[in-house]
Design an enzyme around this catalytic site. Structure first.
Site, PDB file in Angstrom:
ATOM      1  N   SER A  68       1.691 -10.066  -2.674  1.00 49.35           N
ATOM      2  CA  SER A  68       0.371 -10.676  -2.643  1.00 49.35           C
ATOM      3  C   SER A  68       0.276 -11.586  -1.407  1.00 49.35           C
ATOM      4  CB  SER A  68       0.091 -11.411  -3.945  1.00 49.35           C
ATOM      5  OG  SER A  68      -1.279 -11.709  -4.074  1.00 49.35           O
ATOM      6  N   ASP A 150      -5.245  -1.671  -7.547  1.00 50.36           N
ATOM      7  CA  ASP A 150      -5.228  -3.075  -7.153  1.00 50.36           C
ATOM      8  C   ASP A 150      -6.595  -3.439  -6.584  1.00 50.36           C
ATOM      9  OD1 ASP A 150      -4.812  -5.606  -6.189  1.00 50.36           O
ATOM     10  OD2 ASP A 150      -2.957  -5.126  -5.127  1.00 50.36           O
ATOM     11  N   HIS A 182      -2.388  -4.875  -9.364  1.00 47.57           N
ATOM     12  CA  HIS A 182      -1.730  -5.838  -8.475  1.00 47.57           C
ATOM     13  C   HIS A 182      -0.277  -6.069  -8.883  1.00 47.57           C
ATOM     14  CE1 HIS A 182      -2.113  -8.612  -5.195  1.00 47.57           C
ATOM     15  NE2 HIS A 182      -1.798  -9.674  -5.910  1.00 47.57           N
TER      16      HIS A 182
END
Length: 206
Positions: A68, A150, A182
């Site tokens: 991320s 995602d 994600h």
């Protein structure tokens, strides 16, 4: 991350609590906003310096991995240092400008970069901290991981990064999950994730 999984292959593992993380007050957490590649990068390099001085660490065989925002930081590192033998980016932000138009969390980039992408001050901040603008400096082999579902960080971010790597003839691998978001949550997929990640590290570090 499950740090013990990295250590199980015999690696020394460190997780730097850099600016932007929690635990040192709200001002410390907020310090990353509009400063994505600044203080956190400095903190991580200082952490790597400390690791490199440890008598049981081989400073010529170090790697970095992130997910991320951490994936963003991997892309950012790639344009600023060659101290790592390899890098691993999971669901990372490669181009904050394109991410601002594809994420389902529209508040996030507006807050983080101080406005909407077409506003001059925000656009300048986005461009300043965009790894996409520094791929000319990339040299380090990289594993890029991204998932189709995602919606926080669209898969196009990973594809852009992988394309940049291959256009520069840098050794790279792309691990794609059509059925994850994600996070990688399904047991078989998690096994594939860990197997691919650890084997990639072994390829460059052992």
């Amino acid at each position: 991350w499950n740090y013990a999984m990295f250590a199980a292959r015999g690696y020394v593992v460190a997780a730097v609590n850099f600016h932007g993380s929690t635990g040192y007050g709200q001002a410390f957490t907020n310090s990353i906003s509009r400063n994505w590649g600044g203080l956190p990068y400095e903190d991580l390099m200082k952490g790597a310096d400390i690791l490199a001085r440890l008598p049981y660490v081989d400073s010529t065989r170090m790697a970095a991995a992130g997910a991320s925002y951490g994936g963003y930081m991997i892309y950012w590192m790639a344009g600023r240092t060659t101290r790592f033998k390899t890098l691993i980016a999971h669901d990372g932000i490669f181009n904050p400008l394109s991410m601002a138009g594809t994420t389902e969390e529209l508040w996030f980039p507006t807050w983080e970069f101080g406005g909407l992408p077409w506003e001059p001050a925000a656009r300048a901040t986005i461009e300043k901290w965009s790894p996409a603008n520094f791929t000319g400096n990339w040299r380090t082999p990289m594993l890029v991981i991204h998932s189709q579902l995602d919606y926080r960080v669209d898969i196009s971010e990973g594809l852009q990064a992988f394309t940049a790597l291959r256009l520069r003839n840098i050794p790279a691998k792309f691990l794609y999950f059509p059925d994850e978001d994600h996070f990688v949550a399904k047991p078989r997929n998690r096994r594939l994730w860990w197997g691919t990640v650890l084997d990639f590290l072994d390829q460059y570090l052992k």
